[in-house]
Write an enzyme that holds these catalytic residues in place. Structure first.
Site, PDB file in Angstrom:
ATOM      1  N   LYS A   1       0.794  -1.346  -0.040  1.00 14.43           N
ATOM      2  CA  LYS A   1      -0.088   0.020   0.029  1.00 14.43           C
ATOM      3  C   LYS A   1       1.009   1.316  -0.038  1.00 14.43           C
ATOM      4  O   LYS A   1       0.758   2.221  -0.739  1.00 14.43           O
ATOM      5  CB  LYS A   1      -0.703   0.110   1.404  1.00 14.43           C
ATOM      6  CG  LYS A   1      -1.685   1.313   1.553  1.00 14.43           C
ATOM      7  CD  LYS A   1      -2.615   1.225   2.611  1.00 14.43           C
ATOM      8  CE  LYS A   1      -1.876   1.714   3.845  1.00 14.43           C
ATOM      9  NZ  LYS A   1      -1.380   3.132   4.097  1.00 14.43           N
ATOM     10  N   ASN A   2       1.605   1.173   0.827  1.00 15.19           N
ATOM     11  CA  ASN A   2       2.766   2.596   1.216  1.00 15.19           C
ATOM     12  C   ASN A   2       3.305   2.817   0.058  1.00 15.19           C
ATOM     13  O   ASN A   2       4.175   4.168  -0.334  1.00 15.19           O
ATOM     14  CB  ASN A   2       3.342   2.586   2.386  1.00 15.19           C
ATOM     15  CG  ASN A   2       2.256   2.806   3.639  1.00 15.19           C
ATOM     16  OD1 ASN A   2       1.178   3.256   3.459  1.00 15.19           O
ATOM     17  ND2 ASN A   2       2.827   2.768   4.803  1.00 15.19           N
TER      18      ASN A   2
ATOM     19  N   CYS B   1      -5.881   8.043   8.336  1.00 18.61           N
ATOM     20  CA  CYS B   1      -5.556   7.509   9.657  1.00 18.61           C
ATOM     21  C   CYS B   1      -5.039   8.823  10.579  1.00 18.61           C
ATOM     22  O   CYS B   1      -4.168   9.340  10.304  1.00 18.61           O
ATOM     23  CB  CYS B   1      -4.401   6.465   9.922  1.00 18.61           C
ATOM     24  SG  CYS B   1      -4.922   4.701   9.498  1.00 18.61           S
TER      25      CYS B   1
ATOM     26  N   ARG C   1      -1.214  15.300  12.497  1.00 21.47           N
ATOM     27  CA  ARG C   1      -0.035  14.842  11.570  1.00 21.47           C
ATOM     28  C   ARG C   1       0.463  16.037  10.916  1.00 21.47           C
ATOM     29  O   ARG C   1      -0.150  16.256   9.953  1.00 21.47           O
ATOM     30  CB  ARG C   1      -0.554  13.442  10.888  1.00 21.47           C
ATOM     31  CG  ARG C   1      -0.760  12.376  11.808  1.00 21.47           C
ATOM     32  CD  ARG C   1      -1.080  11.170  11.284  1.00 21.47           C
ATOM     33  NE  ARG C   1      -0.377  10.488  10.049  1.00 21.47           N
ATOM     34  CZ  ARG C   1      -0.481   9.278   9.571  1.00 21.47           C
ATOM     35  NH1 ARG C   1      -1.727   8.607   9.670  1.00 21.47           N
ATOM     36  NH2 ARG C   1       0.526   8.827   8.770  1.00 21.47           N
TER      37      ARG C   1
ATOM     38  N   ASP D   1       3.998   0.672  12.113  1.00 24.57           N
ATOM     39  CA  ASP D   1       2.670   0.201  11.584  1.00 24.57           C
ATOM     40  C   ASP D   1       2.590  -1.389  12.027  1.00 24.57           C
ATOM     41  O   ASP D   1       1.468  -1.948  11.609  1.00 24.57           O
ATOM     42  CB  ASP D   1       2.793   0.233  10.140  1.00 24.57           C
ATOM     43  CG  ASP D   1       2.711   1.651   9.789  1.00 24.57           C
ATOM     44  OD1 ASP D   1       2.156   2.494  10.574  1.00 24.57           O
ATOM     45  OD2 ASP D   1       2.679   1.938   8.489  1.00 24.57           O
TER      46      ASP D   1
ATOM     47  N   ARG E   1      -9.067   0.045   4.137  1.00 26.26           N
ATOM     48  CA  ARG E   1      -8.083   0.767   3.434  1.00 26.26           C
ATOM     49  C   ARG E   1      -6.763   0.441   3.039  1.00 26.26           C
ATOM     50  O   ARG E   1      -6.267   0.655   2.217  1.00 26.26           O
ATOM     51  CB  ARG E   1      -7.836   2.028   4.451  1.00 26.26           C
ATOM     52  CG  ARG E   1      -9.114   2.971   4.576  1.00 26.26           C
ATOM     53  CD  ARG E   1      -8.625   4.130   5.216  1.00 26.26           C
ATOM     54  NE  ARG E   1      -7.316   4.477   4.941  1.00 26.26           N
ATOM     55  CZ  ARG E   1      -6.002   4.539   6.089  1.00 26.26           C
ATOM     56  NH1 ARG E   1      -6.561   4.499   7.191  1.00 26.26           N
ATOM     57  NH2 ARG E   1      -5.184   4.709   5.638  1.00 26.26           N
TER      58      ARG E   1
HETATM   59  C1  UD1 Z   1       4.234   6.904   6.902  1.00 25.61           C
HETATM   60  C2  UD1 Z   1       3.107   5.772   6.583  1.00 25.61           C
HETATM   61  C3  UD1 Z   1       2.762   5.445   8.079  1.00 25.61           C
HETATM   62  C4  UD1 Z   1       3.651   5.047   8.946  1.00 25.61           C
HETATM   63  C5  UD1 Z   1       4.676   6.174   9.148  1.00 25.61           C
HETATM   64  C6  UD1 Z   1       5.810   5.754   9.906  1.00 25.61           C
HETATM   65  C7  UD1 Z   1       2.580   6.087   4.361  1.00 25.61           C
HETATM   66  C8  UD1 Z   1       1.455   6.416   3.277  1.00 25.61           C
HETATM   67  N1  UD1 Z   1       2.183   6.186   5.694  1.00 25.61           N
HETATM   68  O1  UD1 Z   1       3.473   7.887   7.240  1.00 25.61           O
HETATM   69  O2  UD1 Z   1       1.822   4.221   7.765  1.00 25.61           O
HETATM   70  O3  UD1 Z   1       3.225   5.243  10.255  1.00 25.61           O
HETATM   71  O4  UD1 Z   1       5.273   6.470   7.583  1.00 25.61           O
HETATM   72  O5  UD1 Z   1       6.860   4.918   9.518  1.00 25.61           O
HETATM   73  O6  UD1 Z   1       3.608   5.710   3.812  1.00 25.61           O
HETATM   74  N2  UD1 Z   1       6.652  14.599  11.082  1.00 25.61           N
HETATM   75  C9  UD1 Z   1       6.776  15.785  11.405  1.00 25.61           C
HETATM   76  N3  UD1 Z   1       6.808  16.816  10.623  1.00 25.61           N
HETATM   77  C10 UD1 Z   1       6.368  16.075   9.255  1.00 25.61           C
HETATM   78  C11 UD1 Z   1       6.225  14.674   9.087  1.00 25.61           C
HETATM   79  C12 UD1 Z   1       6.408  14.067   9.886  1.00 25.61           C
HETATM   80  O7  UD1 Z   1       7.154  16.198  12.623  1.00 25.61           O
HETATM   81  O8  UD1 Z   1       6.202  17.106   8.305  1.00 25.61           O
HETATM   82  C13 UD1 Z   1       6.810  13.582  12.283  1.00 25.61           C
HETATM   83  C14 UD1 Z   1       5.658  12.632  12.522  1.00 25.61           C
HETATM   84  O9  UD1 Z   1       4.513  13.361  13.351  1.00 25.61           O
HETATM   85  C15 UD1 Z   1       5.921  11.505  13.140  1.00 25.61           C
HETATM   86  C16 UD1 Z   1       7.290  11.257  12.309  1.00 25.61           C
HETATM   87  O10 UD1 Z   1       7.620  12.469  12.181  1.00 25.61           O
HETATM   88  O11 UD1 Z   1       5.988  11.596  14.537  1.00 25.61           O
HETATM   89  C17 UD1 Z   1       7.216  10.215  11.474  1.00 25.61           C
HETATM   90  O12 UD1 Z   1       6.240  10.516  10.449  1.00 25.61           O
HETATM   91  P1  UD1 Z   1       6.272  10.201   8.914  1.00 25.61           P
HETATM   92  O13 UD1 Z   1       7.498   9.251   8.683  1.00 25.61           O
HETATM   93  O14 UD1 Z   1       6.200  11.306   8.130  1.00 25.61           O
HETATM   94  O15 UD1 Z   1       4.854   9.282   8.817  1.00 25.61           O
HETATM   95  P2  UD1 Z   1       3.981   9.578   7.254  1.00 25.61           P
HETATM   96  O16 UD1 Z   1       4.779   9.769   6.079  1.00 25.61           O
HETATM   97  O17 UD1 Z   1       2.891  10.481   7.621  1.00 25.61           O
END
Ligand code: UD1
Length: 430
Positions: free
Chosen positions: A22-23, A117, A123, A306, A398
Site C-alpha cells: 500500500k505505502n 489515519c 499529523r 505500523d 483501506r
Molecule cells: C508513513 C506511513 C505510515 C507510518 C509512518 C511511519 C505512508 C502512506 N504512511 O506515514 O503508515 O506509520 O510513515 O513509518 O507511507 N513528522 C513531523 N513533520 C512532518 C512529517 C512528519 O514532525 O512534516 C513526524 C510525525 O509526526 C511522526 C514522524 O515524523 O512523529 C514520522 O512521520 P512520517 O514518517 O512522516 O509518517 P508518514 O509519512 O505520515
C-alpha cells in the site's frame, strides 16, 4: 453497518499470498503525473486507499484501465488540473503526495490537507513544506488548502531534523525534474522509498542512495512512462506472521521479501515462535504459550510502528511482562482500550504500553480505531474465546486486500456481516 464477526480459537494452517505494498503504491501512482505518458503497473493492491488515489488521478484527467485485478494501465497525457479538492483528499492521508508530484511537473500544486489515519493526533507536514521551500517553492496555506508554486524549481540541500517517510517521498517527487542537484540528508530508508526511487529511475530520473540516509537527485528535464511491479506489502505480511504465531498455527506467507520483515522475524523468534526464511516466503509456526518481549518502534530498519498494535495484541497473550514503546508516533495506543475490553492487562505510561500477559482473551464487541488498530483487533479476535465483533472495519478495508478470504483459507472463522442499524442496537444492548 458492516462488521467482522470472528469466532476465536482456530489455529491458522496453510498459505497466504501477500498483495502489493500500500505505502509504495500510494507514492508510485501520483508519481505517474511526472510524465505525460502511459504506464503499466503490476501488483497494485485492491484496497480502498488505492481506489481513492486512482479516483483522484481520474478526476485530474488521467485514464485508468484495469488489465487484471492487480495490473493497471494509467495514461497521464491528458491531466489538466493542478488542484485537488477536500472531497477527494479527505479519505486518504497519502493524497499529500500530489503536492510533490504536481509541483515537480507543473511548478504548481493546490491540494486540500488530507484525512486518513489519525492515530498520531495532529499529523504535521511541516517537513514536506520546508523541503519544497528548499527547492525554491513558495508555500501558502489557506482554508485547509496548501498551495506550492515556483517559477522554476532548483536543486537544494535538505536536512530533515526528524526522519519522515512522507517528507522524503514528497521531496523526491518534487526534485526529480528540478534543475541541478538535490541532496536529502537524514532521509527515511523504508522499502517503499527504495521502490519509489526505482520507479522514478525507470521513468528516466537520476536518483542515487535511496535506502540510505543520504539521497542524491540529479534533476532531469524529461521523464517517460514505464512498466513496473510494486513490492510486496511488508506490513500485510507482518500482520499474518503475527496472526500465525499468536494462534499457535503454521502458515507459509508467500510473495514477500524476507529482508523487509527482519525486525518482525527477530521479535517473533524472541517470543519463541519459529520463523523459517525462504527466497520469497516465510513459514511461521508456534506451539504452546509464547514469551513476552520488549518492542521499541523506530524508522526503518527498526521495528515498524505500523506493526506495533498487531504485536501488542500478541504480547497481550504472552507469558510475563512486555514493554512496547512507540518512538515514531506520540499517540498510537488508543486501541489498547479495545484490547482491555477483551481482558488484556495493559497500562499506558507516556509513550509506552506495559503489557502484563494474560492466559486468554474473551471475545467482545470492539472497534477498529484505525487501519493497524483494526488488524490488532482481528488478531486478538482470532485468539479469543468466543465471538468478537469488530466495527468501523472501513479502516481495515483501506489497507488489507481480501482479509476475510485470506484468513478463511487458512482456517480462521471470520465473516463480514452487514448488520441493519436497528439490529446493531439490539446486539449492543444484548
Ligand atoms: C508513513 C506511513 C505510515 C507510518 C509512518 C511511519 C505512508 C502512506 N504512511 O506515514 O503508515 O506509520 O510513515 O513509518 O507511507 N513528522 C513531523 N513533520 C512532518 C512529517 C512528519 O514532525 O512534516 C513526524 C510525525 O509526526 C511522526 C514522524 O515524523 O512523529 C514520522 O512521520 P512520517 O514518517 O512522516 O509518517 P508518514 O509519512 O505520515
Amino acid at each position: 453497518m458492516e462488521k467482522f464477526v470472528i469466532r476465536g480459537g482456530s489455529e491458522l494452517h496453510g498459505e497466504i499470498e501477500i498483495s502489493g505494498a500500500k505505502n509504495a503504491a500510494v507514492a508510485i501512482l501520483p508519481a505517474t503525473i511526472l510524465a505525460k505518458d502511459i504506464f503499466t503497473i503490476e501488483n497494485v493492491p485492491d484496497i480502498k486507499d488505492i481506489n481513492s488515489m486512482l479516483q483522484i488521478l481520474e478526476e485530474m484527467g488521467a485514464a485508468v484501465r484495469y488489465l487484471d485485478r492487480s495490473t493497471i494501465q494509467i495514461d497521464t497525457r491528458n491531466i489538466f488540473s493542478q488542484t485537488v479538492p477536500y472531497e477527494l483528499t479527505k479519505n486518504l492521508r497519502a493524497s499529500y503526495y500530489l503536492l510533490g508530484a504536481l509541483l515537480g511537473m507543473y511548478n504548481h500544486a493546490r491540494v486540500a490537507m488530507p484525512g486518513g489515519c489519525n492515530f498520531g493526533g495532529v499529523r504535521p507536514i511541516d517537513l514536506h513544506l520546508k523541503g519544497f521551500a528548499s527547492l525554491g517553492a513558495v508555500i501558502s496555506t489557506d482554508g485547509g488548502i496548501v498551495e506550492a508554486k515556483a517559477s522554476k524549481l532548483l536543486g537544494g540541500s535538505i536536512y530533515f531534523d526528524k526522519v519522515s517517510v512522507g517528507a522524503t517521498i514528497n521531496v523526491l517527487l518534487a526534485a526529480v525534474k528540478a534543475r541541478g542537484i538535490t541532496i536529502i540528508e537524514n532521509a527515511a530508508r523504508e522499502p517503499h522509498i527504495v521502490d519509489l526511487a526505482n520507479f522514478l529511475n525507470l521513468m528516466g530520473a537520476n536518483i542515487k542512495g535511496a535506502g540510505t540516509d543520504v539521497i542524491k537527485v540529479e534533476g532531469v528535464s524529461e521523464l517517460h512512462g514505464c512498466d513496473y511491479s510494486i513490492i510486496p506489502d511488508q506490513i500485510e505480511a507482518g500482520t499474518y506472521m503475527v496472526a500465525a504465531a499468536a494462534t499457535g498455527g503454521d502458515v507459509v506467507i508467500k510473495n514477500i521479501i524476507p529482508k523487509h520483515l527482519e525486525p518482525i522475524t527477530v521479535k517473533l523468534r524472541e517470543c519463541g515462535a519459529t520463523v523459517e526464511e525462504f527466497d520469497d516466503s516465510v513459514r511461521v509456526f508456534s506451539h504452546g504459550r509464547l514469551q513476552g518481549c520488549n518492542i521499541k518502534t523506530k524508522p526503518h530498519p527498526g521495528f515498524p510502528t505500523d506493526m506495533q498494535p498487531q504485536f501488542t495484541a500478541l504480547l497481550a497473550l504472552c507469558e510475563g511482562m512486555s514493554i512496547v514503546t512507540d518512538s515514531v508516533w506520540d499517540n498510537r495506543f488508543r486501541y489498547v482500550d479495545q484490547l482491555t475490553r477483551m481482558g488484556a492487562q495493559i497500562q499506558i505510561e507516556g509513550k509506552a504500553a506495559i503489557v502484563q500477559g494474560v492466559a486468554s482473551l474473551k471475545g467482545a464487541p470492539v472497534k477498529a480505531d484505525d487501519l493497524r488498530a483494526g488488524a490488532a483487533m482481528i488478531i486478538a479476535g482470532l485468539c479469543a474465546k468466543g465471538v468478537t465483533e469488530i466495527e468501523d472495519i472501513v479502516h481495515i478495508d483501506r489497507g488489507y486486500e481480501d482479509v476475510v478470504k485470506k484468513l478463511t483459507a487458512v482456517g480462521a472463522d471470520i465473516a463480514r456481516v452487514d448488520f441493519p442499524e436497528n439490529m446493531n442496537i439490539r446486539t449492543k444492548r444484548a
